[in-house]
Scaffold this motif. Structure first.
Motif, PDB file in Angstrom:
ATOM      1  N   PRO A  43      89.657  25.632  12.577  1.00 47.91           N
ATOM      2  CA  PRO A  43      89.010  25.862  12.102  1.00 47.91           C
ATOM      3  C   PRO A  43      87.398  26.051  12.668  1.00 47.91           C
ATOM      4  CG  PRO A  43      89.360  22.932  12.610  1.00 47.91           C
ATOM      5  CD  PRO A  43      90.693  23.680  12.823  1.00 47.91           C
ATOM      6  N   PRO A  44      86.291  26.709  11.899  1.00 49.76           N
ATOM      7  CA  PRO A  44      85.794  27.407  13.149  1.00 49.76           C
ATOM      8  C   PRO A  44      84.743  26.062  13.596  1.00 49.76           C
ATOM      9  CG  PRO A  44      85.384  28.086  11.009  1.00 49.76           C
ATOM     10  CD  PRO A  44      86.648  27.113  10.856  1.00 49.76           C
ATOM     11  N   GLY A  45      84.668  26.568  15.236  1.00 50.82           N
ATOM     12  CA  GLY A  45      83.999  25.582  16.101  1.00 50.82           C
ATOM     13  C   GLY A  45      83.923  25.441  17.735  1.00 50.82           C
ATOM     14  N   LYS A  46      83.618  24.831  18.563  1.00 51.69           N
ATOM     15  CA  LYS A  46      84.068  24.757  19.900  1.00 51.69           C
ATOM     16  C   LYS A  46      84.501  24.092  19.433  1.00 51.69           C
ATOM     17  CE  LYS A  46      78.470  25.291  20.660  1.00 51.69           C
ATOM     18  NZ  LYS A  46      77.242  25.015  20.229  1.00 51.69           N
ATOM     19  N   HIS A  47      86.269  24.542  20.627  1.00 54.79           N
ATOM     20  CA  HIS A  47      86.867  24.247  20.926  1.00 54.79           C
ATOM     21  C   HIS A  47      86.508  23.115  22.188  1.00 54.79           C
ATOM     22  CE1 HIS A  47      88.940  24.185  16.801  1.00 54.79           C
ATOM     23  NE2 HIS A  47      88.323  24.912  17.042  1.00 54.79           N
ATOM     24  N   VAL A  48      87.278  22.096  22.437  1.00 55.20           N
ATOM     25  CA  VAL A  48      87.046  21.984  23.785  1.00 55.20           C
ATOM     26  C   VAL A  48      89.067  21.483  24.547  1.00 55.20           C
ATOM     27  CG1 VAL A  48      86.527  20.629  26.018  1.00 55.20           C
ATOM     28  CG2 VAL A  48      84.956  21.409  23.368  1.00 55.20           C
ATOM     29  N   LEU A  49      89.764  21.725  25.128  1.00 52.70           N
ATOM     30  CA  LEU A  49      91.022  21.669  25.116  1.00 52.70           C
ATOM     31  C   LEU A  49      90.595  20.497  26.734  1.00 52.70           C
ATOM     32  CD1 LEU A  49      94.136  20.978  26.284  1.00 52.70           C
ATOM     33  CD2 LEU A  49      93.910  23.184  27.923  1.00 52.70           C
ATOM     34  N   VAL A  50      91.038  19.446  26.811  1.00 54.10           N
ATOM     35  CA  VAL A  50      90.439  18.073  27.492  1.00 54.10           C
ATOM     36  C   VAL A  50      92.197  17.961  28.128  1.00 54.10           C
ATOM     37  CG1 VAL A  50      89.363  16.163  27.786  1.00 54.10           C
ATOM     38  CG2 VAL A  50      88.400  17.447  25.968  1.00 54.10           C
ATOM     39  N   TRP A  51      92.388  18.560  29.295  1.00 52.08           N
ATOM     40  CA  TRP A  51      93.200  18.029  29.892  1.00 52.08           C
ATOM     41  C   TRP A  51      93.135  17.114  30.605  1.00 52.08           C
ATOM     42  CZ3 TRP A  51      95.499  22.077  33.603  1.00 52.08           C
ATOM     43  CH2 TRP A  51      97.300  21.858  33.843  1.00 52.08           C
ATOM     44  N   PHE A  52      93.558  15.793  30.692  1.00 53.53           N
ATOM     45  CA  PHE A  52      94.052  14.416  31.194  1.00 53.53           C
ATOM     46  C   PHE A  52      94.712  14.321  32.183  1.00 53.53           C
ATOM     47  CE2 PHE A  52      91.899  13.346  27.353  1.00 53.53           C
ATOM     48  CZ  PHE A  52      90.334  12.654  28.186  1.00 53.53           C
ATOM     49  N   ARG A  53      95.194  14.110  33.470  1.00 57.24           N
ATOM     50  CA  ARG A  53      95.686  13.806  35.199  1.00 57.24           C
ATOM     51  C   ARG A  53      96.129  15.211  34.648  1.00 57.24           C
ATOM     52  NH1 ARG A  53      97.621   9.162  36.443  1.00 57.24           N
ATOM     53  NH2 ARG A  53      98.402  10.552  38.579  1.00 57.24           N
ATOM     54  N   PRO A  54      95.272  16.304  35.082  1.00 48.84           N
ATOM     55  CA  PRO A  54      96.138  18.025  35.572  1.00 48.84           C
ATOM     56  C   PRO A  54      96.241  17.359  37.335  1.00 48.84           C
ATOM     57  CG  PRO A  54      92.797  18.049  35.997  1.00 48.84           C
ATOM     58  CD  PRO A  54      94.385  16.651  34.978  1.00 48.84           C
ATOM     59  N   ASP A  55      95.903  16.671  37.979  1.00 46.31           N
ATOM     60  CA  ASP A  55      96.538  16.259  39.197  1.00 46.31           C
ATOM     61  C   ASP A  55      98.302  16.051  39.141  1.00 46.31           C
ATOM     62  OD1 ASP A  55      96.104  13.840  38.326  1.00 46.31           O
ATOM     63  OD2 ASP A  55      96.679  13.151  39.855  1.00 46.31           O
ATOM     64  N   VAL A  56      99.324  15.506  38.060  1.00 49.55           N
ATOM     65  CA  VAL A  56     100.476  15.787  37.869  1.00 49.55           C
ATOM     66  C   VAL A  56     101.471  16.744  37.862  1.00 49.55           C
ATOM     67  CG1 VAL A  56     102.324  14.867  36.044  1.00 49.55           C
ATOM     68  CG2 VAL A  56      99.576  13.045  36.982  1.00 49.55           C
ATOM     69  N   LEU A  57     101.202  17.606  37.627  1.00 48.31           N
ATOM     70  CA  LEU A  57     101.161  19.358  37.514  1.00 48.31           C
ATOM     71  C   LEU A  57     100.719  20.189  39.021  1.00 48.31           C
ATOM     72  CD1 LEU A  57     102.840  21.814  36.011  1.00 48.31           C
ATOM     73  CD2 LEU A  57     100.658  22.460  34.997  1.00 48.31           C
ATOM     74  N   ALA A  58      99.686  19.537  39.201  1.00 47.92           N
ATOM     75  CA  ALA A  58      99.055  20.184  41.158  1.00 47.92           C
ATOM     76  C   ALA A  58      99.892  20.105  41.919  1.00 47.92           C
ATOM     77  CB  ALA A  58      97.869  20.304  41.131  1.00 47.92           C
ATOM     78  N   ASP A  59     100.315  18.641  41.581  1.00 44.21           N
ATOM     79  CA  ASP A  59     101.044  17.940  43.034  1.00 44.21           C
ATOM     80  C   ASP A  59     102.641  17.867  42.323  1.00 44.21           C
ATOM     81  OD1 ASP A  59      98.817  16.280  43.982  1.00 44.21           O
ATOM     82  OD2 ASP A  59      99.830  14.767  43.153  1.00 44.21           O
ATOM     83  N   ALA A  60     103.297  17.848  41.641  1.00 45.73           N
ATOM     84  CA  ALA A  60     104.478  18.436  41.278  1.00 45.73           C
ATOM     85  C   ALA A  60     105.050  20.007  40.752  1.00 45.73           C
ATOM     86  CB  ALA A  60     104.941  17.811  39.317  1.00 45.73           C
ATOM     87  N   ASP A  61     104.029  20.465  40.794  1.00 49.06           N
ATOM     88  CA  ASP A  61     104.842  22.149  41.145  1.00 49.06           C
ATOM     89  C   ASP A  61     103.509  22.979  41.356  1.00 49.06           C
ATOM     90  OD1 ASP A  61     105.287  25.177  40.457  1.00 49.06           O
ATOM     91  OD2 ASP A  61     105.501  24.880  38.368  1.00 49.06           O
ATOM     92  N   PRO A  62     102.885  23.289  43.109  1.00 49.60           N
ATOM     93  CA  PRO A  62     101.568  23.473  43.037  1.00 49.60           C
ATOM     94  C   PRO A  62     101.646  24.962  42.294  1.00 49.60           C
ATOM     95  CG  PRO A  62     102.379  22.412  44.179  1.00 49.60           C
ATOM     96  CD  PRO A  62     104.016  22.272  43.808  1.00 49.60           C
ATOM     97  N   ALA A  63     101.953  25.904  42.620  1.00 52.30           N
ATOM     98  CA  ALA A  63     102.337  27.520  42.245  1.00 52.30           C
ATOM     99  C   ALA A  63     102.374  27.239  40.702  1.00 52.30           C
ATOM    100  CB  ALA A  63     103.493  28.073  42.076  1.00 52.30           C
TER     101      ALA A  63
END
Length: 104
Positions: free
Chosen positions: A54-74
């Motif tokens: 729907p129309p509006g301001k969509h915000v992806l709120v990513w909790f714990r991005p550090d998990v991916l950063a630690d497991a797969d930095p690239a």
């Protein structure tokens, strides 16, 4: 887009350890269409479209991005690059798109 509703799409990143994990998680929370190709190009295409939402301001709120950063930095850097590009290139006059990272 003054007065448009803000719609949060909360993504739990505690189990996102690979790019395919990210694709699955983001596709679910952003209600990606069936044609989503589960790769970086398709991620960009979906995030710069959002016409199924729907129309509006969509915000992806990513909790714990550090998990991916630690497991797969690239993989994390690649996903981060696409997210940044999608935010910068988003042009839909009825919708907005932004990303918020929530780390512990």
């Amino acid at each position: 887009m003054t007065g448009a509703p803000m719609i949060d799409h909360a993504m739990d990143g505690t189990r996102v350890r690979t790019k395919p994990d990210f694709y699955e998680a983001v596709a679910e929370v952003m209600s990606f269409p069936d044609w989503f190709g589960h790769n970086l190009d398709a991620l960009y295409d979906c995030l710069t479209d959002l016409s199924w939402l729907p129309p509006g301001k969509h915000v992806l709120v990513w909790f714990r991005p550090d998990v991916l950063a630690d497991a797969d930095p690239a993989g994390y850097r690649a996903v981060q690059g696409v997210l940044a590009d999608a935010v910068a290139d988003f042009t839909d006059p009825e919708r907005g798109f932004s990303v918020v990272l929530i780390e512990p």
